[in-house]
Write a protein that holds these residues in place. Structure first.
Motif, PDB file in Angstrom:
ATOM      1  N   LEU A 149       0.823  -1.208   0.000  1.00 12.61           N
ATOM      2  CA  LEU A 149       0.000   0.000   0.000  1.00 12.61           C
ATOM      3  C   LEU A 149       0.860   1.262   0.000  1.00 12.61           C
ATOM      4  CD1 LEU A 149      -3.071   0.090   2.264  1.00 12.61           C
ATOM      5  CD2 LEU A 149      -1.390   1.863   2.629  1.00 12.61           C
ATOM      6  N   LEU A 150       2.039   1.166   0.617  1.00 12.20           N
ATOM      7  CA  LEU A 150       2.915   2.342   0.689  1.00 12.20           C
ATOM      8  C   LEU A 150       3.576   2.636  -0.645  1.00 12.20           C
ATOM      9  CD1 LEU A 150       4.502   1.852   4.219  1.00 12.20           C
ATOM     10  CD2 LEU A 150       2.809   3.552   3.487  1.00 12.20           C
ATOM     11  N   ARG A 170       5.675   1.653  10.763  1.00 20.50           N
ATOM     12  CA  ARG A 170       6.836   1.958  11.603  1.00 20.50           C
ATOM     13  C   ARG A 170       8.149   1.742  10.862  1.00 20.50           C
ATOM     14  NH1 ARG A 170       4.316  -1.262  15.715  1.00 20.50           N
ATOM     15  NH2 ARG A 170       3.293   0.096  17.228  1.00 20.50           N
ATOM     16  N   THR A 171       8.201   0.675  10.048  1.00 18.29           N
ATOM     17  CA  THR A 171       9.461   0.413   9.334  1.00 18.29           C
ATOM     18  C   THR A 171       9.769   1.549   8.368  1.00 18.29           C
ATOM     19  OG1 THR A 171       8.413  -0.807   7.536  1.00 18.29           O
ATOM     20  CG2 THR A 171       9.142  -2.109   9.434  1.00 18.29           C
ATOM     21  N   ARG A 172       8.736   2.325   7.979  1.00 12.90           N
ATOM     22  CA  ARG A 172       8.964   3.469   7.080  1.00 12.90           C
ATOM     23  C   ARG A 172       9.011   4.788   7.846  1.00 12.90           C
ATOM     24  NH1 ARG A 172      10.002  -0.246   4.435  1.00 12.90           N
ATOM     25  NH2 ARG A 172       9.289  -0.818   2.347  1.00 12.90           N
ATOM     26  N   GLY A 173       8.966   4.679   9.177  1.00 11.91           N
ATOM     27  CA  GLY A 173       9.028   5.892   9.992  1.00 11.91           C
ATOM     28  C   GLY A 173       7.789   6.769   9.913  1.00 11.91           C
ATOM     29  N   LEU A 174       6.652   6.187   9.558  1.00 10.64           N
ATOM     30  CA  LEU A 174       5.420   6.973   9.436  1.00 10.64           C
ATOM     31  C   LEU A 174       4.629   6.970  10.746  1.00 10.64           C
ATOM     32  CD1 LEU A 174       4.279   5.776   5.898  1.00 10.64           C
ATOM     33  CD2 LEU A 174       5.433   7.916   6.510  1.00 10.64           C
ATOM     34  N   SER A 175       3.968   8.079  11.041  1.00  8.42           N
ATOM     35  CA  SER A 175       3.199   8.209  12.275  1.00  8.42           C
ATOM     36  C   SER A 175       1.712   7.993  12.029  1.00  8.42           C
ATOM     37  CB  SER A 175       3.367   9.616  12.856  1.00  8.42           C
ATOM     38  OG  SER A 175       4.697   9.839  13.194  1.00  8.42           O
ATOM     39  N   ALA A 177      -4.681  -4.634  11.213  1.00  7.50           N
ATOM     40  CA  ALA A 177      -4.240  -3.287  11.603  1.00  7.50           C
ATOM     41  C   ALA A 177      -2.932  -3.354  12.388  1.00  7.50           C
ATOM     42  CB  ALA A 177      -5.324  -2.601  12.430  1.00  7.50           C
ATOM     43  N   MET A 178      -2.793  -4.372  13.241  1.00  5.14           N
ATOM     44  CA  MET A 178      -1.568  -4.528  14.025  1.00  5.14           C
ATOM     45  C   MET A 178      -0.375  -4.734  13.099  1.00  5.14           C
ATOM     46  SD  MET A 178      -0.987  -7.298  17.110  1.00  5.14           S
ATOM     47  CE  MET A 178       0.658  -7.710  17.731  1.00  5.14           C
ATOM     48  N   GLY A 179      -0.558  -5.528  12.039  1.00  8.75           N
ATOM     49  CA  GLY A 179       0.515  -5.722  11.058  1.00  8.75           C
ATOM     50  C   GLY A 179       0.796  -4.453  10.276  1.00  8.75           C
ATOM     51  N   LEU A 180      -0.259  -3.717   9.936  1.00  8.87           N
ATOM     52  CA  LEU A 180      -0.086  -2.444   9.222  1.00  8.87           C
ATOM     53  C   LEU A 180       0.709  -1.463  10.076  1.00  8.87           C
ATOM     54  CD1 LEU A 180      -0.704  -0.363   6.958  1.00  8.87           C
ATOM     55  CD2 LEU A 180      -2.889   0.087   8.080  1.00  8.87           C
ATOM     56  N   TYR A 181       0.436  -1.409  11.379  1.00  3.83           N
ATOM     57  CA  TYR A 181       1.211  -0.550  12.287  1.00  3.83           C
ATOM     58  C   TYR A 181       2.704  -0.850  12.124  1.00  3.83           C
ATOM     59  CZ  TYR A 181      -2.420   1.449  15.489  1.00  3.83           C
ATOM     60  OH  TYR A 181      -3.437   2.151  16.048  1.00  3.83           O
ATOM     61  N   ASP A 182       3.036  -2.156  12.114  1.00  5.73           N
ATOM     62  CA  ASP A 182       4.452  -2.534  11.988  1.00  5.73           C
ATOM     63  C   ASP A 182       5.029  -2.066  10.657  1.00  5.73           C
ATOM     64  OD1 ASP A 182       4.883  -3.747  14.483  1.00  5.73           O
ATOM     65  OD2 ASP A 182       4.025  -5.651  13.811  1.00  5.73           O
ATOM     66  N   ALA A 183       4.235  -2.191   9.583  1.00  3.28           N
ATOM     67  CA  ALA A 183       4.721  -1.760   8.260  1.00  3.28           C
ATOM     68  C   ALA A 183       4.956  -0.254   8.254  1.00  3.28           C
ATOM     69  CB  ALA A 183       3.708  -2.154   7.179  1.00  3.28           C
TER      70      ALA A 183
END
Lengths: 332, 332
Positions: free
Chosen positions: B230-231, B256-261, B248-254
């Motif tokens: 998606l990114l 974070r790996t891109r430094g997005l808030s 959603a929990m997995g999306l949070y991790d994704a």
């Protein structure tokens, strides 16, 4: 089932998953085939005894819990009781009391009215309970709880053994400065896991440092705040044993806010192997499993054992500690 | 209980928590006092009818599930059935079949032998089931499942309504480029939540863009990989509706790996309000709750309603959609 598990070299829970082909945990194809081969060799048939439902006394066993069925935590205990009941041709009557004494009284009366053969009483987390009243005349066994003075037979997790195993994963990886984020609630898990942590340090020749033991609410939020406190220690610990997986989940968040990597900057071990969390954190969490399936299965097997008294308490009740197996994943 | 909840302006589940004082969810002191005042005013006594356990026909109702008690997901359904049974003076006989037809057969026979007044049949996730056999002669109601052609009365979550409500939280915050990470499994939740997403876009005058709908395994791992895909979209969506909280929990991790808030760079809405996850992610997840308590409670109330037929199927069975309430937290 016990014999099948032993011969196949797997846990009872794994043997059950492999044979019944259901359940949330995954069993590898190789394991499934091995277990099924052993089961076939031994002539294990889960339904064999269940055919004979009419019995002299009763075909029911009772399973009373505080809130095991409604709390998303220890449901595997139900599967354990259910499987053991089925192997012996009993039907499980199950009731949650939600810790309400009136409900307990109603449920106990109902079970006596229906002449249950015996009752397994259990709690959703490991704790001391008062001796259940209103069940006199039938055998009672406790799963995941115990009475003061162990007046009833009980099966509980070996918390100290689990705490020691968790910490030894870290000492085996060469860590010497290992923190422990413990719970601030009074419970057998709190004292037992701390005892295990200390024993593992001792065995590795690492002096105990009380500054490395933090206490917190045993939830994600508690793990987050304890994690931030822990990062202020100087020198910083290189590894952390967390009271439970939820605390570890919060610690992960705290480490991320500081840009630290797991396990490179900090190794993390949890406890509980809680289904929705442990395997699905990133990185997947190394942890110690609570033997919920075994607690249920073993307690009912004990109740239905050959030569068991049919009324009253067991002649020599003991508190049996059931091992907590380690589950190594990617956080260590 | 229903009347208490309505007058106090809270959900059935909240009223139950406030009155029984137990359960994993938290109810504010203010709400608890309000509900208790209404209960007192109405003379509600949970145990009043339970005193009278001897009945012409039977004091039992049956609750058969695939694996509701052993899966850490829909346990609140058990509390709903249990509370409704208690209000009417019935004791719940509960059994998990783990989807095994032989077990279902055994359990159904046992329940008929013990003359249950009726049976609630339910599944741990919302799905179509075959009409349960072996239960002829007694009333049956379905909770969280339904039969083809709706030949039995059922109560199921309003998936489309929930999907629309989830998406409308995002449109209300001004988002126009909203992605949907859907499940790749065929289920009423998959089609229903997509339908709701499309309706919400339409209502907001946003054209449907099929490139913004991704499908994935409805687990954390699926949410992570879908999040990374998606990114790569250009322009990037500013908000995502996730099929469930685990995605959603997995999306949070994704993210974070891109430094997005979250929610500054990307707003996120989940679905399920799964207990161990939703409130405890960082930031806490805005989501839509599955009405498990209500599904259990309403289905048994229907079975025990005044003037209900005592045998056979309902005269005019329908599939009743139960609303999925939104829970706004900090991710939107």
């Amino acid at each position: 089932m016990q014999e099948v598990a032993t011969r196949a070299g797997v846990s009872l829970a794994t043997a059950s998953f492999a044979i019944n082909g259901t359940g949330a945990r995954k069993v590898s194809e190789e394991t499934r085939h091995r277990v099924q081969a052993v089961a076939e060799e031994l002539g294990y048939r889960p339904n064999a005894m269940a055919q004979n439902l009419s019995r002299a006394r009763s075909s029911f066993i009772g399973f009373i819990t505080d809130s095991v069925a409604t709390t998303p935590f220890a449901g595997e205990m139900i599967r354990g009781v259910q499987d053991a009941a089925r192997e012996h041709g009993y039907v499980m009557l199950m009731a949650n009391t939600e810790s309400d004494p009136r409900t307990f009284h109603d449920v106990a009366s109902m079970m006596l009215d229906h002449q249950v053969h015996g009752v397994v009483y259990s709690t959703w987390y490991h704790r001391q309970v008062s001796t259940p009243t209103g069940l006199s005349g039938i055998p009672v066994v406790l799963a995941n709880c115990y009475t003061r003075g162990d007046r009833l037979q009980s099966f509980v997790p070996d918390e100290a053994g689990g705490g020691r195993a968790a910490t030894e994963i870290l000492t085996a990886h060469g860590h010497r400065r290992i923190a422990f984020i413990n719970s601030d609630l009074s419970a057998p898990a709190t004292t037992g896991r701390l005892r295990g942590y200390r024993k593992a340090l001792q065995a590795a020749g690492i002096p105990f440092d009380k500054n490395l033991v933090l206490t917190t609410t045993p939830e994600q939020e508690g793990g987050y705040t304890a994690g931030l406190r822990l990062l202020q220690l100087d020198p910083r610990p290189t590894a952390v044993f967390c009271y439970n997986d939820r605390v570890a989940m919060g610690l992960y968040d705290a480490l991320r806010t500081r840009g630290l990597s797991i396990p490179q900057d900090m190794a993390v071990v949890g406890f509980d192997n809680q289904e929705v969390i442990a395997a699905h954190l990133r990185p997947a969490l190394t942890t110690v499993a609570l033997p919920h399936y075994e607690l249920g299965y073993l307690s009912l097997k004990w109740l239905l054992r050959e030569g068991a008294p049919t009324t009253g308490e067991a002649p020599e009740p003991t508190r049996t500690l059931v091992p907590c197996p380690t589950v190594e994943r990617s956080s260590t």
